[in-house]
Design a protein around this motif. Sequence first.
Motif, PDB file in Angstrom:
ATOM      1  N   PRO A  22       0.806  -1.237   0.000  1.00 60.75           N
ATOM      2  CA  PRO A  22       0.000   0.000   0.000  1.00 60.75           C
ATOM      3  C   PRO A  22       0.829   1.273   0.000  1.00 60.75           C
ATOM      4  CG  PRO A  22      -0.131  -1.103   2.132  1.00 60.75           C
ATOM      5  CD  PRO A  22       0.542  -2.050   1.199  1.00 60.75           C
ATOM      6  N   GLU A  23       2.069   1.198   0.520  1.00 60.83           N
ATOM      7  CA  GLU A  23       2.906   2.397   0.533  1.00 60.83           C
ATOM      8  C   GLU A  23       3.249   2.834  -0.891  1.00 60.83           C
ATOM      9  OE1 GLU A  23       5.679  -1.153   0.872  1.00 60.83           O
ATOM     10  OE2 GLU A  23       3.717  -0.546   1.633  1.00 60.83           O
ATOM     11  N   ARG A  24       3.405   1.859  -1.788  1.00 56.72           N
ATOM     12  CA  ARG A  24       3.658   2.198  -3.191  1.00 56.72           C
ATOM     13  C   ARG A  24       2.425   2.850  -3.821  1.00 56.72           C
ATOM     14  NH1 ARG A  24       6.630  -3.371  -5.356  1.00 56.72           N
ATOM     15  NH2 ARG A  24       8.307  -3.433  -3.778  1.00 56.72           N
ATOM     16  N   VAL A  36      -0.504   7.888  -5.505  1.00 56.78           N
ATOM     17  CA  VAL A  36      -1.556   8.868  -5.221  1.00 56.78           C
ATOM     18  C   VAL A  36      -0.954  10.257  -5.066  1.00 56.78           C
ATOM     19  CG1 VAL A  36      -3.252   9.616  -3.504  1.00 56.78           C
ATOM     20  CG2 VAL A  36      -3.177   7.220  -4.209  1.00 56.78           C
ATOM     21  N   ARG A  37       0.126  10.348  -4.320  1.00 59.75           N
ATOM     22  CA  ARG A  37       0.757  11.653  -4.105  1.00 59.75           C
ATOM     23  C   ARG A  37       1.257  12.258  -5.407  1.00 59.75           C
ATOM     24  NH1 ARG A  37       3.725   9.302   1.156  1.00 59.75           N
ATOM     25  NH2 ARG A  37       2.237  10.012   2.756  1.00 59.75           N
ATOM     26  N   ARG A  38       1.846  11.435  -6.269  1.00 56.69           N
ATOM     27  CA  ARG A  38       2.327  11.947  -7.556  1.00 56.69           C
ATOM     28  C   ARG A  38       1.156  12.409  -8.426  1.00 56.69           C
ATOM     29  NH1 ARG A  38       6.285   7.778  -6.937  1.00 56.69           N
ATOM     30  NH2 ARG A  38       4.898   6.257  -7.907  1.00 56.69           N
ATOM     31  N   THR A  39       0.073  11.625  -8.406  1.00 53.12           N
ATOM     32  CA  THR A  39      -1.110  12.009  -9.171  1.00 53.12           C
ATOM     33  C   THR A  39      -1.689  13.318  -8.661  1.00 53.12           C
ATOM     34  OG1 THR A  39      -1.623   9.682  -9.635  1.00 53.12           O
ATOM     35  CG2 THR A  39      -3.417  11.285  -9.873  1.00 53.12           C
ATOM     36  N   LEU A  80      -2.292  16.729 -10.670  1.00 52.42           N
ATOM     37  CA  LEU A  80      -3.696  17.136 -10.793  1.00 52.42           C
ATOM     38  C   LEU A  80      -3.923  18.511 -10.186  1.00 52.42           C
ATOM     39  CD1 LEU A  80      -6.464  15.901 -11.729  1.00 52.42           C
ATOM     40  CD2 LEU A  80      -6.774  15.189  -9.350  1.00 52.42           C
ATOM     41  N   PHE A  81      -3.460  18.703  -8.959  1.00 47.81           N
ATOM     42  CA  PHE A  81      -3.718  19.961  -8.256  1.00 47.81           C
ATOM     43  C   PHE A  81      -2.905  21.114  -8.839  1.00 47.81           C
ATOM     44  CE2 PHE A  81      -5.520  18.311  -3.947  1.00 47.81           C
ATOM     45  CZ  PHE A  81      -6.488  17.622  -4.653  1.00 47.81           C
ATOM     46  N   ARG A  82      -1.740  20.838  -9.341  1.00 47.09           N
ATOM     47  CA  ARG A  82      -0.978  21.891 -10.014  1.00 47.09           C
ATOM     48  C   ARG A  82      -1.744  22.368 -11.246  1.00 47.09           C
ATOM     49  NH1 ARG A  82       3.417  19.361 -10.727  1.00 47.09           N
ATOM     50  NH2 ARG A  82       3.125  18.769 -12.906  1.00 47.09           N
ATOM     51  N   GLY A  83      -2.343  21.419 -11.967  1.00 45.49           N
ATOM     52  CA  GLY A  83      -3.153  21.793 -13.128  1.00 45.49           C
ATOM     53  C   GLY A  83      -4.377  22.599 -12.741  1.00 45.49           C
ATOM     54  N   LEU A 130      -6.858  11.063   2.493  1.00 42.54           N
ATOM     55  CA  LEU A 130      -7.307  12.406   2.871  1.00 42.54           C
ATOM     56  C   LEU A 130      -6.136  13.287   3.292  1.00 42.54           C
ATOM     57  CD1 LEU A 130     -10.593  11.584   4.813  1.00 42.54           C
ATOM     58  CD2 LEU A 130     -10.403  12.750   2.613  1.00 42.54           C
ATOM     59  N   HIS A 131      -5.197  12.718   4.019  1.00 44.69           N
ATOM     60  CA  HIS A 131      -4.007  13.499   4.384  1.00 44.69           C
ATOM     61  C   HIS A 131      -3.229  13.908   3.136  1.00 44.69           C
ATOM     62  CE1 HIS A 131      -3.805  13.635   8.774  1.00 44.69           C
ATOM     63  NE2 HIS A 131      -4.386  12.436   8.778  1.00 44.69           N
ATOM     64  N   ALA A 132      -3.112  12.996   2.183  1.00 49.81           N
ATOM     65  CA  ALA A 132      -2.404  13.333   0.943  1.00 49.81           C
ATOM     66  C   ALA A 132      -3.138  14.436   0.180  1.00 49.81           C
ATOM     67  CB  ALA A 132      -2.261  12.085   0.074  1.00 49.81           C
ATOM     68  N   VAL A 133      -4.459  14.375   0.140  1.00 53.34           N
ATOM     69  CA  VAL A 133      -5.257  15.399  -0.539  1.00 53.34           C
ATOM     70  C   VAL A 133      -5.073  16.755   0.123  1.00 53.34           C
ATOM     71  CG1 VAL A 133      -7.629  16.182  -0.946  1.00 53.34           C
ATOM     72  CG2 VAL A 133      -6.983  13.828  -1.491  1.00 53.34           C
ATOM     73  N   CYS A 134      -5.172  16.785   1.448  1.00 48.89           N
ATOM     74  CA  CYS A 134      -5.067  18.066   2.157  1.00 48.89           C
ATOM     75  C   CYS A 134      -3.674  18.661   2.049  1.00 48.89           C
ATOM     76  CB  CYS A 134      -5.470  17.875   3.620  1.00 48.89           C
ATOM     77  SG  CYS A 134      -7.213  17.457   3.837  1.00 48.89           S
ATOM     78  N   ALA A 135      -2.649  17.805   2.094  1.00 44.66           N
ATOM     79  CA  ALA A 135      -1.279  18.296   1.951  1.00 44.66           C
ATOM     80  C   ALA A 135      -1.069  18.904   0.564  1.00 44.66           C
ATOM     81  CB  ALA A 135      -0.295  17.159   2.195  1.00 44.66           C
TER      82      ALA A 135
END
Length: 398
Positions: free
Chosen positions: A173-175, A180-183, A187-190, A230-235
């Motif tokens: 799951p860590e991979r 997810v973080r890379r995506t 995504l958010f930069r766009g 959710l933590h990854a999304v908020c970060a």
Amino acid sequence: MNETAVRERLMQAIGHTDIFDTHTHLVGGRLGAADFWEIAHYFWLFRELQAAGYPADAAELPEDERMEAFLAAHRASKHTMMNKALTRIMLDLYGIELTDAASVQAADAAVKAAAVRTDWAQEVADRARVREFVVNHPDHAAFVGMRRNAVLVPRIDGRLVRWAEAMAGSPFPERELEDVRRTLEELFRGYRDSGCPGIMTTLGRMTEAANSAFALKAGITQDQAMVHVLHAVCAAAEQHGLFVQLFVGVERSWGREPVPANDPERILKLTGLFDRYKGPFELVVASEINNLDVVQAAWNYPNVHTGGLWWFNFRSSTYKTVMQYRLEALAPVKSSLVVSDSRCMEWVYGKVWLIRTALAEFLADRVCAGWLDEEEALELARMWLYESAAKRYGIIEK
């Protein structure tokens, strides 16, 4: 003090106050209703009509039978909120009172005639004084025939569920989380570069809390994985200057129909996100008991804001209770009121009328009780209806 006179003055003034609709299902290329039945079969009104005997398969009935069934249910449910809104829509926008089959036929003809007008959506928006609309799909944001396009707040809830499922089903799951973080970074930069002020997601009931620490290893549950997501999304949102808009309180796992799901720990379990990340959050709820919880969260955390009332919270009595909570505890810049959830511009008009009416009644009561003067009441209305959202969404400066 004459409360009726105060209410009338406030209603008139609030009727000229700009509106920011922070959640719609409008589609930019088709903003108005195509016919009367698209207005009459709007989900919320349709439920009230069904409770009064309107058949679920009404659209399949011969036209004369459908009109007869509609009129019977319409008369039987005239006291309900959405029925009142329908009456206002038809009278104000088309000059028609629904009384008999001939009036329904006239209404259908009037809606069809308006639907082909390129300026109709803008006219309805102007009459409701709605200046800004939010949509959640990129291909819905170009508002044809209107002066401005919608504000795009992209919806990502489908992705969240898929990511959590993939993590829970993976031996590594860590991979998955790194993917997810890379995506999210891309995504958010766009989103940021295209001018989006934030992202939106619905969020179901969670057994786990955001302040818990789970080892990221094989066998992690889907709820534990969702906390990591959710933590990854908020970060990522914080990094790219996006707010996070959370819609909670509707669940679809109890039966065939979505239901309001009151959960006394719903907002508590999210507190770990508000505590750790400094980017703005906007909380939109559909479950009545959680209305006070979001006010408490906004009182505790400067980065948490209370949003409009969603789904089963859209009732005058609930609005007035929520207004009292917010009046007592929060600066008005922390609160927005309007979530029309509408699929056509005509229902934006009707639901905004309902919100204005409830707000004028509430503020008139507070003025007559001595808590506010009329100038303060109108300042509050301007913030709740438009300026709070306009500042948070970057339309006007903070």
